[in-house]
Scaffold this motif. Structure first.
Motif, PDB file in Angstrom:
ATOM      1  N   LEU A  21    -103.387  71.880  84.814  1.00  0.00           N
ATOM      2  CA  LEU A  21    -102.437  72.158  83.742  1.00  0.00           C
ATOM      3  C   LEU A  21    -102.539  71.092  82.656  1.00  0.00           C
ATOM      4  O   LEU A  21    -102.479  71.413  81.465  1.00  0.00           O
ATOM      5  N   ALA A  22    -102.721  69.858  83.055  1.00  0.00           N
ATOM      6  CA  ALA A  22    -102.890  68.780  82.072  1.00  0.00           C
ATOM      7  C   ALA A  22    -104.098  69.057  81.184  1.00  0.00           C
ATOM      8  O   ALA A  22    -104.025  68.924  79.963  1.00  0.00           O
ATOM      9  N   ARG A  23    -105.191  69.450  81.799  1.00  0.00           N
ATOM     10  CA  ARG A  23    -106.405  69.747  81.042  1.00  0.00           C
ATOM     11  C   ARG A  23    -106.170  70.907  80.080  1.00  0.00           C
ATOM     12  O   ARG A  23    -106.594  70.875  78.921  1.00  0.00           O
ATOM     13  N   THR A  28    -101.877  64.194  79.693  1.00  0.00           N
ATOM     14  CA  THR A  28    -102.481  63.464  80.799  1.00  0.00           C
ATOM     15  C   THR A  28    -101.935  64.002  82.117  1.00  0.00           C
ATOM     16  O   THR A  28    -100.797  64.514  82.165  1.00  0.00           O
ATOM     17  N   PRO A  29    -102.720  63.897  83.183  1.00  0.00           N
ATOM     18  CA  PRO A  29    -102.214  64.320  84.493  1.00  0.00           C
ATOM     19  C   PRO A  29    -100.923  63.590  84.877  1.00  0.00           C
ATOM     20  O   PRO A  29    -100.000  64.206  85.415  1.00  0.00           O
ATOM     21  N   GLN A  30    -100.833  62.308  84.561  1.00  0.00           N
ATOM     22  CA  GLN A  30     -99.621  61.545  84.899  1.00  0.00           C
ATOM     23  C   GLN A  30     -98.396  62.108  84.185  1.00  0.00           C
ATOM     24  O   GLN A  30     -97.318  62.217  84.773  1.00  0.00           O
ATOM     25  N   TYR A  31     -98.555  62.490  82.919  1.00  0.00           N
ATOM     26  CA  TYR A  31     -97.438  63.062  82.161  1.00  0.00           C
ATOM     27  C   TYR A  31     -96.977  64.371  82.797  1.00  0.00           C
ATOM     28  O   TYR A  31     -95.777  64.598  82.969  1.00  0.00           O
ATOM     29  N   ASP A  37     -92.077  66.285  88.497  1.00  0.00           N
ATOM     30  CA  ASP A  37     -91.261  65.516  89.440  1.00  0.00           C
ATOM     31  C   ASP A  37     -89.866  65.216  88.905  1.00  0.00           C
ATOM     32  O   ASP A  37     -89.038  64.647  89.613  1.00  0.00           O
ATOM     33  N   GLY A  38     -89.615  65.573  87.650  1.00  0.00           N
ATOM     34  CA  GLY A  38     -88.305  65.329  87.060  1.00  0.00           C
ATOM     35  C   GLY A  38     -88.128  63.932  86.492  1.00  0.00           C
ATOM     36  O   GLY A  38     -87.008  63.535  86.172  1.00  0.00           O
ATOM     37  N   ASN A  39     -89.216  63.190  86.364  1.00  0.00           N
ATOM     38  CA  ASN A  39     -89.144  61.842  85.809  1.00  0.00           C
ATOM     39  C   ASN A  39     -89.215  61.827  84.286  1.00  0.00           C
ATOM     40  O   ASN A  39     -88.973  60.796  83.667  1.00  0.00           O
ATOM     41  N   ARG A  40     -89.606  62.941  83.700  1.00  0.00           N
ATOM     42  CA  ARG A  40     -89.640  63.128  82.244  1.00  0.00           C
ATOM     43  C   ARG A  40     -88.970  64.463  81.962  1.00  0.00           C
ATOM     44  O   ARG A  40     -88.949  65.353  82.817  1.00  0.00           O
ATOM     45  N   ARG A  41     -88.482  64.606  80.749  1.00  0.00           N
ATOM     46  CA  ARG A  41     -87.846  65.868  80.357  1.00  0.00           C
ATOM     47  C   ARG A  41     -88.826  66.763  79.618  1.00  0.00           C
ATOM     48  O   ARG A  41     -89.605  66.296  78.786  1.00  0.00           O
ATOM     49  N   TRP A  42     -88.748  68.038  79.932  1.00  0.00           N
ATOM     50  CA  TRP A  42     -89.511  69.028  79.187  1.00  0.00           C
ATOM     51  C   TRP A  42     -88.913  69.130  77.796  1.00  0.00           C
ATOM     52  O   TRP A  42     -87.699  69.105  77.631  1.00  0.00           O
ATOM     53  N   ASN A  43     -89.761  69.293  76.785  1.00  0.00           N
ATOM     54  CA  ASN A  43     -89.268  69.567  75.440  1.00  0.00           C
ATOM     55  C   ASN A  43     -89.889  70.885  74.986  1.00  0.00           C
ATOM     56  O   ASN A  43     -90.699  71.486  75.691  1.00  0.00           O
ATOM     57  N   GLU A  44     -89.501  71.332  73.831  1.00  0.00           N
ATOM     58  CA  GLU A  44     -89.958  72.640  73.354  1.00  0.00           C
ATOM     59  C   GLU A  44     -91.483  72.731  73.296  1.00  0.00           C
ATOM     60  O   GLU A  44     -92.070  73.739  73.694  1.00  0.00           O
ATOM     61  N   THR A  45     -92.131  71.682  72.841  1.00  0.00           N
ATOM     62  CA  THR A  45     -93.590  71.697  72.721  1.00  0.00           C
ATOM     63  C   THR A  45     -94.259  71.777  74.087  1.00  0.00           C
ATOM     64  O   THR A  45     -95.171  72.583  74.288  1.00  0.00           O
ATOM     65  N   THR A  46     -93.819  70.951  75.027  1.00  0.00           N
ATOM     66  CA  THR A  46     -94.449  70.968  76.353  1.00  0.00           C
ATOM     67  C   THR A  46     -94.172  72.277  77.071  1.00  0.00           C
ATOM     68  O   THR A  46     -95.041  72.796  77.769  1.00  0.00           O
ATOM     69  N   ILE A  47     -92.982  72.818  76.900  1.00  0.00           N
ATOM     70  CA  ILE A  47     -92.661  74.120  77.504  1.00  0.00           C
ATOM     71  C   ILE A  47     -93.581  75.196  76.938  1.00  0.00           C
ATOM     72  O   ILE A  47     -94.159  75.986  77.687  1.00  0.00           O
ATOM     73  N   ASN A  48     -93.732  75.225  75.620  1.00  0.00           N
ATOM     74  CA  ASN A  48     -94.582  76.244  74.988  1.00  0.00           C
ATOM     75  C   ASN A  48     -96.031  76.123  75.432  1.00  0.00           C
ATOM     76  O   ASN A  48     -96.687  77.132  75.728  1.00  0.00           O
ATOM     77  N   LYS A  49     -96.543  74.888  75.504  1.00  0.00           N
ATOM     78  CA  LYS A  49     -97.934  74.703  75.934  1.00  0.00           C
ATOM     79  C   LYS A  49     -98.128  75.121  77.386  1.00  0.00           C
ATOM     80  O   LYS A  49     -99.134  75.751  77.729  1.00  0.00           O
ATOM     81  N   ALA A  50     -97.177  74.784  78.246  1.00  0.00           N
ATOM     82  CA  ALA A  50     -97.276  75.179  79.655  1.00  0.00           C
ATOM     83  C   ALA A  50     -97.205  76.699  79.790  1.00  0.00           C
ATOM     84  O   ALA A  50     -97.974  77.299  80.550  1.00  0.00           O
ATOM     85  N   CYS A  51     -96.295  77.313  79.063  1.00  0.00           N
ATOM     86  CA  CYS A  51     -96.178  78.778  79.110  1.00  0.00           C
ATOM     87  C   CYS A  51     -97.460  79.447  78.628  1.00  0.00           C
ATOM     88  O   CYS A  51     -97.932  80.405  79.245  1.00  0.00           O
ATOM     89  N   ASP A  52     -98.021  78.960  77.544  1.00  0.00           N
ATOM     90  CA  ASP A  52     -99.272  79.523  77.026  1.00  0.00           C
ATOM     91  C   ASP A  52    -100.404  79.355  78.038  1.00  0.00           C
ATOM     92  O   ASP A  52    -101.172  80.284  78.276  1.00  0.00           O
ATOM     93  N   ALA A  53    -100.494  78.185  78.640  1.00  0.00           N
ATOM     94  CA  ALA A  53    -101.577  77.904  79.584  1.00  0.00           C
ATOM     95  C   ALA A  53    -101.457  78.738  80.849  1.00  0.00           C
ATOM     96  O   ALA A  53    -102.469  79.141  81.438  1.00  0.00           O
ATOM     97  N   LEU A  54    -100.224  79.037  81.267  1.00  0.00           N
ATOM     98  CA  LEU A  54    -100.011  79.745  82.538  1.00  0.00           C
ATOM     99  C   LEU A  54     -99.651  81.214  82.359  1.00  0.00           C
ATOM    100  O   LEU A  54     -99.442  81.918  83.341  1.00  0.00           O
ATOM    101  N   GLY A  55     -99.565  81.664  81.124  1.00  0.00           N
ATOM    102  CA  GLY A  55     -99.212  83.059  80.875  1.00  0.00           C
ATOM    103  C   GLY A  55     -97.769  83.371  81.243  1.00  0.00           C
ATOM    104  O   GLY A  55     -97.466  84.459  81.711  1.00  0.00           O
TER     105      GLY A  55
END
Length: 63
Positions: A21-23, A28-31, A37-55
């Motif tokens: 998913l990082a790729r 980065t994989p750490q991010y 793991d809940g150590n960082r908060r999802w924001n609109e950009t990361t949510i959109n990129k994850a949704c696009d990458a995973l359909g």
């Protein structure tokens, strides 16, 4: 179910790792691990990129 759990389920269904998913998202994989793991908060950009990458689509419904 929270967003991180949905992403983890989608990764498992697609036989992908958080590193994959990082790729796909350019993070980065750490991010990605920190998000999942809940150590960082999802924001609109990361949510959109994850949704696009995973359909994935986000659907908002009233209770």
């Amino acid at each position: 179910m929270n967003f991180s759990e949905s992403v983890k389920k989608a990764l498992k269904t697609r036989d992908l790792s958080p590193t994959d998913l990082a790729r796909l998202t350019g993070y980065t994989p750490q991010y990605i691990h920190n998000l999942l793991d809940g150590n960082r908060r999802w924001n609109e950009t990361t949510i959109n990129k994850a949704c696009d990458a995973l359909g994935l689509k986000i659907k908002v419904e009233p209770d």
